[in-house]
Each structure stands twice: as structure tokens, then as C-alpha cells.
Design a protein around this motif. Structure first.
Motif, PDB file in Angstrom:
ATOM      1  N   THR A 214       0.833  -1.206   0.000  1.00 48.83           N
ATOM      2  CA  THR A 214       0.000   0.000   0.000  1.00 48.83           C
ATOM      3  C   THR A 214       0.866   1.254   0.000  1.00 48.83           C
ATOM      4  O   THR A 214       0.564   2.230  -0.713  1.00 48.83           O
ATOM      5  N   LEU A 215       1.933   1.271   0.802  1.00 53.67           N
ATOM      6  CA  LEU A 215       2.830   2.418   0.834  1.00 53.67           C
ATOM      7  C   LEU A 215       3.475   2.646  -0.533  1.00 53.67           C
ATOM      8  O   LEU A 215       3.550   3.787  -1.012  1.00 53.67           O
ATOM      9  N   THR A 216       3.922   1.566  -1.175  1.00 55.16           N
ATOM     10  CA  THR A 216       4.551   1.697  -2.489  1.00 55.16           C
ATOM     11  C   THR A 216       3.575   2.231  -3.515  1.00 55.16           C
ATOM     12  O   THR A 216       3.910   3.110  -4.330  1.00 55.16           O
ATOM     13  N   GLU A 217       2.340   1.731  -3.500  1.00 53.70           N
ATOM     14  CA  GLU A 217       1.313   2.231  -4.425  1.00 53.70           C
ATOM     15  C   GLU A 217       1.045   3.715  -4.181  1.00 53.70           C
ATOM     16  O   GLU A 217       0.936   4.500  -5.123  1.00 53.70           O
ATOM     17  N   PHE A 218       0.983   4.116  -2.905  1.00 53.21           N
ATOM     18  CA  PHE A 218       0.768   5.526  -2.569  1.00 53.21           C
ATOM     19  C   PHE A 218       1.923   6.391  -3.078  1.00 53.21           C
ATOM     20  O   PHE A 218       1.707   7.467  -3.652  1.00 53.21           O
ATOM     21  N   LEU A 219       3.148   5.930  -2.863  1.00 50.87           N
ATOM     22  CA  LEU A 219       4.314   6.700  -3.309  1.00 50.87           C
ATOM     23  C   LEU A 219       4.355   6.830  -4.829  1.00 50.87           C
ATOM     24  O   LEU A 219       4.688   7.895  -5.359  1.00 50.87           O
TER      25      LEU A 219
END
Length: 442
Positions: free
Chosen positions: A151-156
Motif C-alpha cells: 500500500t505504501l509503495t502504491e501511494f508513493l
């Protein structure tokens, strides 16, 4: 013993190492999407970057274990953190997919491998008497990362693009340096360095250990089993987000489903480790049963994946039955080869798994290019999961027939290995290996 005082600190530091420094393996599918959006190449060409990143994590296993043997687990982690930072940092400034394949796929992948290997091996040295629970706690950190980082990678990627995501992820991995300061060198590592006085002699010892390992039938079966589940698991990590999107889910929903896989995997790592620490529970049976059930679920994915509840169910099953096995690798390895050969054996297991991680997405890409959907990919994946369970069964049968393997309660964990190896005389096998290495170097 003095080194026993460090045990609690080792577990906490190891958990943070695996959380911050080894979890991006499970975001390979999300990063793959970001690379496709930037470079506009064919999926097969771009898949080399994610395939190499995932596979190098394993392929670099012998390098990682060799550095841990020659220097120490602590130094192996330091080198791994630097390589991980360098690979992601440089990738954020590149405009060529071929260069990204080298920096992200190979350099960063090697860094993650060395960080993971050094951390898990350090835990194995300090908890050789009963490694299941502490190993489960340490790999729980990677499970937290599996829940957080997709989720963090997708957000970034959505916020800063793939280049900004690479830059920020490089900074996250660099934080492992702080926690690695809390992992002291174990006396067994110091003792090994005293036995092998030169780098050349150390290499000879490692080669001799490899030859001894592959003359063991049970270890060969275990390595083949690792190859099978690694190949299937990487297909899931690379193609599952794309499959979820192709069946109606949004990219963010796909990322959340992969995070669900990570969340369930967190609990599975600790629960499997706790179960395997029970004297009445055989970790090898847990390993075999996990991949049998996962094979059934994966074969059913073309039916389950048509609805969102079915996707939730499969992500949960994938997390429960693929992640928990990470808590069993070190205990099973020590049961087969013993604590002294653990680093070399574990490095070879990672290499075998890396071959599976490398070949599976490339083969999956070719299968996908010849078909209209992902059904055949996951059907084949389910069959290969079954093969992983079959070879684990063959390993168990081989160990039962061989007189060289003792029952769990009679293995090295019931004696004070540290005191025996550090203060006692070198064993017969050690003398043979050391003498052979010395003769080879003459």
C-alpha cells in the motif's frame, strides 16, 4: 554464557531489520506496474526488472552466506544495507529500463538478500537450541512489511511517480544501519574465522561443505521443494495484482488485497513458529501440509477470483500458508545438516529458490502472451505447489530411513553447542574438512 545476554536485543533488532530492509520483495508486483507506466515497453521486457529483483534476493544466497562465513553476519548486513540503498537511489535517476534492471533488479536485490540472510543466520546462531519461535518473531518483521509496503509503495508511486518512490524507499532501507548495531558477532563465527586463517582457505571450506550437503538425499529433496514453492509464490507476487485488476478490481484494491496477504502472513509466521517449537509438533509436517492446502486454493483461483470475497479469501489463504513456512526454513535446515553447516546450507537454499523466482515470471509472461487470461498461469502454479509438498514428503521419508539423522529430541539442541564448539576440541568432521582445505591450498 555472555552471549546469552544479547538474545532479546537480537530478536528486536532482527525484527526491525527484516521489516525495513527485506520487505520490498513483496511489492515487486506494484513496482512492476509503476515501471510499465514509465517505460512503455512490452510486459516481458519490463518483467525482467521485477523478476531479477525477486530472484536475486535468493540467487545471492551463497554470496550472502559466504560473506557471513568469511566476515560475520553483522558485516553481511552492513554490506547488504549499502547495496540496497545504492540500487534504489540510483534507479530513481535512470531513464533506461536496462539500467534499472541492473540497479533495481540486481544490486538492490542482492542487498535485500544479504540483509535477510545475515539477520536470520544471526538468530540461528543465538537460538540454535530452539530456533522456531525467535525465527518466527524475526520474520514477522517481513510480514509487517508485506502488510505495509504494498500500500505504501502504491501511494508513493501515485503521489511521486516511480522515480520518487525509488528515492524514498532507498531512505527507508538505510534505517537498518541503526538496528544492525545491536547485533554483536557470535562466538561461533569468531571460532570459524580462527579455523580458516585465510580467505582462500575459507573458500575451500565452503566448497567442501557444498559437496557434503549435496551428497545428502534429504537435503536434495528439500532444495527441490524450495524451488517448487518459490516458482509458484513469485507468480503470485508478480501476476496476482494484475489478475485482480483484470477481473474488475482497481489498482488500489489490488494493493490492499496484497496487503491483506501480508497481514495474514504476519500472524502465520509467529503461529507456525510457536507450533513448531512444541516437541509434539513436527515442523516438516506443517511445511508439507501448508503447500498441499495452498495448491488446492490456487487451483481454485480461476473460480474464486471472479468475486471480491473470493479474492479476499485467496489472499488470506496465500498469506497463511506461504508466509508461515519462512519460520521453518532455519529449524528444518539445522535438523538436516546441523548448526555448523547452517550458513552454507541456507545460502544454497536461497540460491535454489532464486532460480525458481527468476524463471517463473518469465514463463508466466510467455503463457499470458499466448492466452486471454491468467487462469492457466495459476492452474500450473497450483500443481507446482503440490510438487513442493511431494518432495517434502520424500525428504521426511529419506530422513526416517537414514541412520545419520536422529530424532528431534536427540539433535544438537539438547547439548550446549556453544560451549562444546568454542571451548572443546574440534570434532572429527571439522578436522577432516579443515585438513582437506589445507591440502587443497598446498
Amino acid at each position: 554464557m555472555p552471549c546469552q545476554r544479547h538474545r532479546g536485543m537480537i530478536v528486536v533488532a532482527g525484527l526491525m531489520n527484516t521489516f525495513l530492509g527485506t520487505s520490498l520483495l513483496y511489492s515487486a508486483g506494484i513496482i512492476h506496474f509503476g515501471l510499465l507506466g514509465k517505460y512503455r515497453r512490452s510486459p516481458t521486457q519490463v518483467s525482467w526488472a521485477s523478476a531479477l529483483f525477486s530472484s536475486t534476493f535468493f540467487l545471492a544466497g551463497p554470496i550472502s552466506s559466504s560473506i557471513a562465513n568469511a566476515l560475520s553476519c553483522r558485516y553481511a548486513i552492513f554490506i547488504g544495507v549499502f547495496l540496497n540503498f545504492l540500487g534504489f537511489f540510483v534507479s530513481s535517476f535512470l531513464n533506461s529500463i536496462e539500467a534499472v534492471v541492473v540497479c533495481y533488479g540486481i544490486i538492490a536485490g542482492t542487498g535485500q538478500s544479504m540483509t535477510y540472510s545475515g539477520t536470520v543466520l544471526a538468530v540461528g546462531f543465538y537460538f540454535h537450541d530452539n530456533p522456531s519461535v525467535p525465527t518466527g518473531i524475526v520474520v514477522f518483521g517481513a510480514g509487517i512489511g508485506v502488510f505495509v509496503f504494498p500500500t505504501l509503495t502504491e501511494f508513493l508511486i501515485q503521489t511521486y511517480g516511480i522515480d520518487g518512490a525509488f528515492l524514498l524507499l532507498s531512505a527507508v532501507g538505510l534505517q537498518v544501519m541503526v538496528f544492525n548495531m545491536c547485533i554483536p558477532t557470535h562466538p561461533l563465527e569468531i571460532e570459524r574465522k580462527k579455523r580458516s586463517k585465510t580467505i582462500w582457505m575459507e573458500l575451500k571450506l565452503i566448497i567442501l561443505e557444498f559437496r557434503k550437503l549435496f551428497s545428502t538425499g534429504a537435503y536434495l529433496c528439500f532444495c527441490i521443494s524450495i524451488f517448487c514453492w518459490s516458482a509458484s509464490l513469485n507468480i503470485s507476487l508478480i501476476y496476482l495484482p494484475q489478475y485482480y485488476v483484470s477481473t474488475g478490481s482497481s489498482p488500489m484494491q489490488a494493493a490492499m488485497l496484497m496487503s491483506l496477504y501480508g497481514l495474514t502472513g504476519c500472524f502465520a509466521r509467529i503461529l507456525i513458529g510457536m507450533a513448531a517449537s512444541d516437541a509434539d509438533v513436527d515442523g516438516k509436517i506443517l511445511y508439507m501440509g501448508s503447500y498441499t492446502l495452498l495448491g488446492i486454493a490456487t487451483l481454485s483461483l480461476p473460480v474464486l477470483g471472479t468475486s471480491f470475497p473470493g479474492k479476499v479469501f485467496y489472499s488470506t489463504i496465500l498469506g497463511l500458508y506461504s508466509s508461515g513456512v519462512w519460520s521453518l526454513l532455519i529449524p528444518i535446515t539445522m535438523e538436516i545438516v546441523g548448526v555448523k553447516q547452517m550458513p552454507t546450507a541456507f545460502g544454497m537454499e536461497l540460491l535454489v529458490g532464486g532460480v525458481g523466482f527468476l524463471l517463473s515470471p518469465i514463463a508466466g509472461g510467455k503463457i499470458k502472451s499466448e492466452g486471454d487470461d491468467y487462469s492457466l498461469i495459476f492452474i500450473i502454479s497450483g500443481v507446482v505447489y503440490f510438487l513442493a509438498a511431494v518432495f517434502e514428503l520424500l525428504m521426511i521419508l529419506t530422513m526416517k530411513k537414514s541412520e545419520s539423522f536422529n530424532e528431534r529430541h536427540n539433535t544438537e539442541k539438547n547439548i550446549d553447542i556453544e560451549q562444546h564448539l568454542i571451548e572443546g576440541p574440534v570434532g572429527k568432521d571439522d578436522n577432516n574438512i579443515t585438513e582437506s582445505a589445507q591440502e587443497s591450498s598446498v
